[in-house]
Write a protein that holds these residues in place. Structure first.
Motif, PDB file in Angstrom:
ATOM      1  N   PRO A 188    -105.281  14.499   1.971  1.00 35.61           N
ATOM      2  CA  PRO A 188    -105.813  15.597   2.785  1.00 35.61           C
ATOM      3  C   PRO A 188    -106.697  16.558   2.010  1.00 35.61           C
ATOM      4  N   GLY A 189    -106.434  16.748   0.714  1.00 35.44           N
ATOM      5  CA  GLY A 189    -107.270  17.649  -0.070  1.00 35.44           C
ATOM      6  C   GLY A 189    -108.705  17.164  -0.146  1.00 35.44           C
ATOM      7  N   ARG A 190    -108.885  15.884  -0.478  1.00 39.57           N
ATOM      8  CA  ARG A 190    -110.229  15.312  -0.536  1.00 39.57           C
ATOM      9  C   ARG A 190    -110.898  15.384   0.830  1.00 39.57           C
ATOM     10  N   ASP A 191    -110.163  15.044   1.889  1.00 36.87           N
ATOM     11  CA  ASP A 191    -110.746  15.036   3.231  1.00 36.87           C
ATOM     12  C   ASP A 191    -111.115  16.440   3.684  1.00 36.87           C
ATOM     13  N   ALA A 192    -110.308  17.429   3.297  1.00 34.00           N
ATOM     14  CA  ALA A 192    -110.622  18.816   3.647  1.00 34.00           C
ATOM     15  C   ALA A 192    -111.875  19.286   2.924  1.00 34.00           C
ATOM     16  N   ALA A 193    -112.048  18.883   1.670  1.00 35.39           N
ATOM     17  CA  ALA A 193    -113.253  19.246   0.920  1.00 35.39           C
ATOM     18  C   ALA A 193    -114.490  18.620   1.557  1.00 35.39           C
ATOM     19  N   GLN A 194    -114.344  17.389   2.037  1.00 38.58           N
ATOM     20  CA  GLN A 194    -115.473  16.731   2.709  1.00 38.58           C
ATOM     21  C   GLN A 194    -115.797  17.429   4.029  1.00 38.58           C
ATOM     22  N   LEU A 195    -114.781  17.874   4.733  1.00 40.73           N
ATOM     23  CA  LEU A 195    -115.002  18.634   5.964  1.00 40.73           C
ATOM     24  C   LEU A 195    -115.737  19.932   5.657  1.00 40.73           C
ATOM     25  N   TYR A 196    -115.304  20.632   4.636  1.00 40.33           N
ATOM     26  CA  TYR A 196    -115.938  21.898   4.273  1.00 40.33           C
ATOM     27  C   TYR A 196    -117.412  21.683   3.954  1.00 40.33           C
ATOM     28  N   GLN A 197    -117.709  20.602   3.268  1.00 38.98           N
ATOM     29  CA  GLN A 197    -119.097  20.296   2.921  1.00 38.98           C
ATOM     30  C   GLN A 197    -119.911  19.988   4.175  1.00 38.98           C
ATOM     31  N   ALA A 198    -119.287  19.268   5.127  1.00 40.60           N
ATOM     32  CA  ALA A 198    -119.990  18.896   6.359  1.00 40.60           C
ATOM     33  C   ALA A 198    -120.283  20.108   7.238  1.00 40.60           C
ATOM     34  N   LEU A 199    -119.560  21.191   7.039  1.00 40.38           N
ATOM     35  CA  LEU A 199    -119.759  22.409   7.841  1.00 40.38           C
ATOM     36  C   LEU A 199    -120.860  23.312   7.281  1.00 40.38           C
ATOM     37  N   ALA A 200    -121.427  22.935   6.149  1.00 45.17           N
ATOM     38  CA  ALA A 200    -122.320  23.828   5.404  1.00 45.17           C
ATOM     39  C   ALA A 200    -123.434  24.435   6.255  1.00 45.17           C
ATOM     40  N   HIS A 201    -124.035  23.659   7.133  1.00 44.69           N
ATOM     41  CA  HIS A 201    -125.206  24.144   7.878  1.00 44.69           C
ATOM     42  C   HIS A 201    -124.871  24.556   9.305  1.00 44.69           C
ATOM     43  N   TRP A 202    -123.603  24.676   9.609  1.00 43.75           N
ATOM     44  CA  TRP A 202    -123.213  25.045  10.971  1.00 43.75           C
ATOM     45  C   TRP A 202    -123.046  26.562  11.074  1.00 43.75           C
ATOM     46  N   SER A 203    -123.435  27.093  12.218  1.00 42.65           N
ATOM     47  CA  SER A 203    -123.345  28.528  12.481  1.00 42.65           C
ATOM     48  C   SER A 203    -121.889  28.980  12.541  1.00 42.65           C
ATOM     49  N   GLU A 204    -121.664  30.207  12.099  1.00 42.93           N
ATOM     50  CA  GLU A 204    -120.323  30.786  12.146  1.00 42.93           C
ATOM     51  C   GLU A 204    -119.777  30.827  13.564  1.00 42.93           C
ATOM     52  N   ASP A 205    -120.658  30.990  14.562  1.00 40.94           N
ATOM     53  CA  ASP A 205    -120.206  31.162  15.939  1.00 40.94           C
ATOM     54  C   ASP A 205    -120.128  29.854  16.721  1.00 40.94           C
ATOM     55  N   ALA A 206    -120.553  28.762  16.107  1.00 39.83           N
ATOM     56  CA  ALA A 206    -120.450  27.464  16.787  1.00 39.83           C
ATOM     57  C   ALA A 206    -118.982  27.100  16.972  1.00 39.83           C
ATOM     58  N   GLN A 207    -118.724  26.217  17.942  1.00 40.58           N
ATOM     59  CA  GLN A 207    -117.344  25.844  18.220  1.00 40.58           C
ATOM     60  C   GLN A 207    -116.985  24.511  17.565  1.00 40.58           C
ATOM     61  N   VAL A 208    -115.714  24.384  17.254  1.00 39.83           N
ATOM     62  CA  VAL A 208    -115.191  23.157  16.651  1.00 39.83           C
ATOM     63  C   VAL A 208    -115.483  21.948  17.528  1.00 39.83           C
ATOM     64  N   ALA A 209    -115.373  22.101  18.847  1.00 40.27           N
ATOM     65  CA  ALA A 209    -115.612  20.977  19.764  1.00 40.27           C
ATOM     66  C   ALA A 209    -117.015  20.409  19.583  1.00 40.27           C
ATOM     67  N   ASP A 210    -117.998  21.300  19.432  1.00 46.14           N
ATOM     68  CA  ASP A 210    -119.375  20.830  19.250  1.00 46.14           C
ATOM     69  C   ASP A 210    -119.520  20.071  17.933  1.00 46.14           C
ATOM     70  N   PHE A 211    -118.872  20.572  16.889  1.00 48.34           N
ATOM     71  CA  PHE A 211    -118.929  19.893  15.593  1.00 48.34           C
ATOM     72  C   PHE A 211    -118.320  18.497  15.684  1.00 48.34           C
ATOM     73  N   LEU A 212    -117.188  18.376  16.350  1.00 48.82           N
ATOM     74  CA  LEU A 212    -116.512  17.079  16.421  1.00 48.82           C
ATOM     75  C   LEU A 212    -117.277  16.070  17.273  1.00 48.82           C
ATOM     76  N   LEU A 213    -118.067  16.554  18.230  1.00 47.19           N
ATOM     77  CA  LEU A 213    -118.903  15.619  18.995  1.00 47.19           C
ATOM     78  C   LEU A 213    -119.921  14.939  18.086  1.00 47.19           C
ATOM     79  N   ARG A 214    -120.385  15.670  17.100  1.00 50.63           N
ATOM     80  CA  ARG A 214    -121.351  15.120  16.143  1.00 50.63           C
ATOM     81  C   ARG A 214    -120.668  14.370  15.003  1.00 50.63           C
ATOM     82  N   HIS A 215    -119.489  14.835  14.625  1.00 46.50           N
ATOM     83  CA  HIS A 215    -118.814  14.293  13.436  1.00 46.50           C
ATOM     84  C   HIS A 215    -117.348  13.949  13.730  1.00 46.50           C
ATOM     85  N   PRO A 216    -117.086  12.960  14.576  1.00 46.83           N
ATOM     86  CA  PRO A 216    -115.701  12.609  14.917  1.00 46.83           C
ATOM     87  C   PRO A 216    -114.901  12.078  13.722  1.00 46.83           C
TER      88      PRO A 216
END
Length: 563
Positions: free
Chosen positions: A448-476
């Motif tokens: 989970p540590g490695r996977d969480a770090a990869q998730l954090y990296q994938a969020l780099a360009h996403w807006s603070e106000d965007a929703q998790v649902a929108d992110f998961l549609l792009r990155h399931p």
């Protein structure tokens, strides 16, 4: 009560500390024996149809206030070459099921065709667990031979092993068609975790003692003699062994809410006791008594594994330090247990710190035993992803929980040297060398540590106000770890705060943590990946269980000085 903060997850959930935990008042064996004594459970042997070859069945029934449960044991004449503790074994010295109620003859007939073959058979929801065990061959033969020849077995030989049989699996929660956990979770006697399994093992111990006596009687009779009965003190000293390997390690990662509830209960208990403003003379006397008895555990605990040898040396030094502390300490002063704990944090090894954390709970059953009622878990709600969560909130959670992982260099081979997978040949979880074996494509999601770090990296360009649902549609592909982050956000002790695939990870840390909650003592690692333990050693036998002996049996008796 004094205000004391609960220990932070960042402190508690490190593998080295988890791998230093000891049994406590909240351990599942003690929870069960306390309940059975408090509720005056009644025990009876209703069948023992074992022939002179040691083959047949026996039934042992525990009658609680509202329901009865029966261990149905099947004894087998196992050829030595068939004896194996591996999960792929297909024959054992004895096999068992814990039956919901009292079985009829037709129940036993049905189960006789299924329980002895274990995974090759099927059971129903009247069966609550399925298990099997093998003899400790040398000790078994020694005890049978001694009794058959008219004398008691060697206490030294018994102490060196601790058990006549060891379980190689105790399955519950729907395994092989047995009752699902949800079907029995609302029964008071099974509300705490693993109570079905603990009851099964407790009754198994009774059967094993009866079986060894039966085989000694047979051997004596064949030579025209009469066997002696096994001394009760010797019988009581023996428990049921267990060999636990890598198969148990992923449990803590795969059941985050349950794991959180176990650790949270213990941490709440430690917090409450540290907050006790003053100790009574009775509390102090009980603590000192338990401490003295625990010294014997440290003295007699042996292991051949280098890691455990080093930890035992540290623990014995810690025992001497605590002994010195208690010689001078005024436990009548304000906040004595918090003072002791803070001293331990500064002066003792992790092993010693966790030993003290468990010991200070002993006088305070009235304060801490109720925490056992909250150690089970219903995962239904926690596994739903909150799609409306803002990305900014998710980022903050990731930094708080997985800051160590975000800062880890995951491109370094040492950081991802290992990979968890399931062996096709052995059907067991394995931890392999990622860069030396062709296993990566079969890797289980247990990092989970490695996977969480990869998730954090994938969020780099996403807006603070965007929703998790929108992110998961792009990155399931990040769905599993995002769910986990949200779970840990609500259950802070759900996550191990360490790298579970590094080149220096020790799976025995996970094994020991879980087994300490079962109530095991004297952990004996045979490698960094499997460990032997003994369960119910020195526990009162069913016919002698009482409120007076139902709890502190886990601590060896010590010889008190006489005037």
């Amino acid at each position: 009560m004094t205000e004391v903060s609960r220990r932070a997850p960042q402190v508690v959930m490190r593998l080295a500390r988890l791998g230093s935990m000891h049994q406590s008042r909240l351990s599942f064996m003690r929870v069960l024996t306390r309940r059975m004594a408090r509720e005056n459970w009644r025990f009876e042997k209703t069948a023992f149809e074992i022939n002179d070859n040691g083959v047949g069945h026996a039934v042992y029934t525990a009658h609680g206030p509202d329901r009865s449960y029966s261990l149905i044991a099947f004894a087998h004449d196992l050829p030595p070459e068939k004896r194996s503790d591996r999960v792929i074994a297909d024959a054992w010295d004895a096999t068992y099921t814990l039956f919901d109620g009292v079985p009829t003859g037709s129940d036993i007939e049905r189960l006789s065709a299924n329980i002895p073959v274990q995974e090759a058979g099927r059971v129903t929801n009247t069966e609550l667990s399925v298990s099997r065990s093998n003899r400790s061959v040398r000790l078994w033969e020694h005890v049978v031979d001694a009794l058959a020849n008219g004398h008691q077995p060697s206490v030294e030989k018994i102490d060196a092993v601790g058990y006549l049989m060891r379980t190689t699996a105790v399955y519950g929660s729907g395994k092989l068609g047995a009752a699902d956990r949800e079907m029995i979770a609302d029964r008071p006697e099974f509300r705490a975790p693993f109570q079905v399994e603990m009851l099964s093992v407790y009754l198994t111990r009774w059967f094993v003692l009866d079986l060894v006596q039966h085989m000694a009687d047979v051997r004596a009779r064949e030579s025209g003699a009469e066997a002696v009965a096994l001394d009760l003190d010797i019988a009581r000293s023996m428990g049921i062994g267990n060999s636990t390997g890598l198969g148990m390690a992923p449990f803590l990662l795969n059941h985050p809410v349950l794991f959180n509830n176990w650790i949270a209960a213990r941490e709440n208990a430690v917090q409450v006791v540290r907050g006790v403003q003053s100790a009574t003379a009775e509390d102090i006397s009980l603590f000192r008594d338990v401490f003295e008895r625990n010294k014997k555990i440290a003295e007699t605990w042996v292991s051949e594994h280098p890691i455990q040898i080093e930890k035992l040396a540290a623990l014995r030094e810690d025992v001497e330090k605590v002994d010195g502390y208690l010689a001078d300490a005024d436990l009548n002063a304000a906040s004595p247990w918090n003072t002791l704990y803070e001293w331990a944090e500064e002066h003792l090894s992790l092993e010693g710190q966790e030993w003290v954390a468990s010991l200070i709970l002993e006088p305070y059953g009235v304060l801490v035993d109720e925490f056992a009622e909250g150690m089970a878990a219903d995962n239904t709600a926690t596994f739903r992803i909150a799609g409306a969560m803002k990305i900014g909130d998710l980022r903050a959670l990731l930094r708080e929980i997985y800051g160590w992982a975000i800062e880890t260099d995951w491109t370094a081979p040492a950081s991802k040297a290992r990979a968890w997978y399931v062996s096709e040949e052995k059907l067991e979880p394995r931890l392999g060398e990622r860069f030396e074996e062709p296993i990566e494509e079969y890797e289980q999601p247990l990092a989970p540590g490695r996977d969480a770090a990869q998730l954090y990296q994938a969020l780099a360009h996403w807006s603070e106000d965007a929703q998790v649902a929108d992110f998961l549609l792009r990155h399931p592909e990040h769905r599993h770890v995002l769910r986990r982050v949200q779970i840990v956000g609500r259950a802070p002790y759900a996550e191990i705060r360490d790298n579970t695939i590094s080149d220096h990870v020790l799976p025995i840390d996970m094994l020991r943590c879980k087994l300490s909650f079962f109530g095991a003592t004297k952990f004996d690692p045979r490698s960094d990946r499997w460990v032997r333990i003994c369960m119910y050693g020195n526990a009162p036998l069913p016919h002698e269980l009482s409120n007076e002996n139902a709890d502190y049996w886990v601590f060896p008796q010590h010889e008190k000085a006489t005037a």
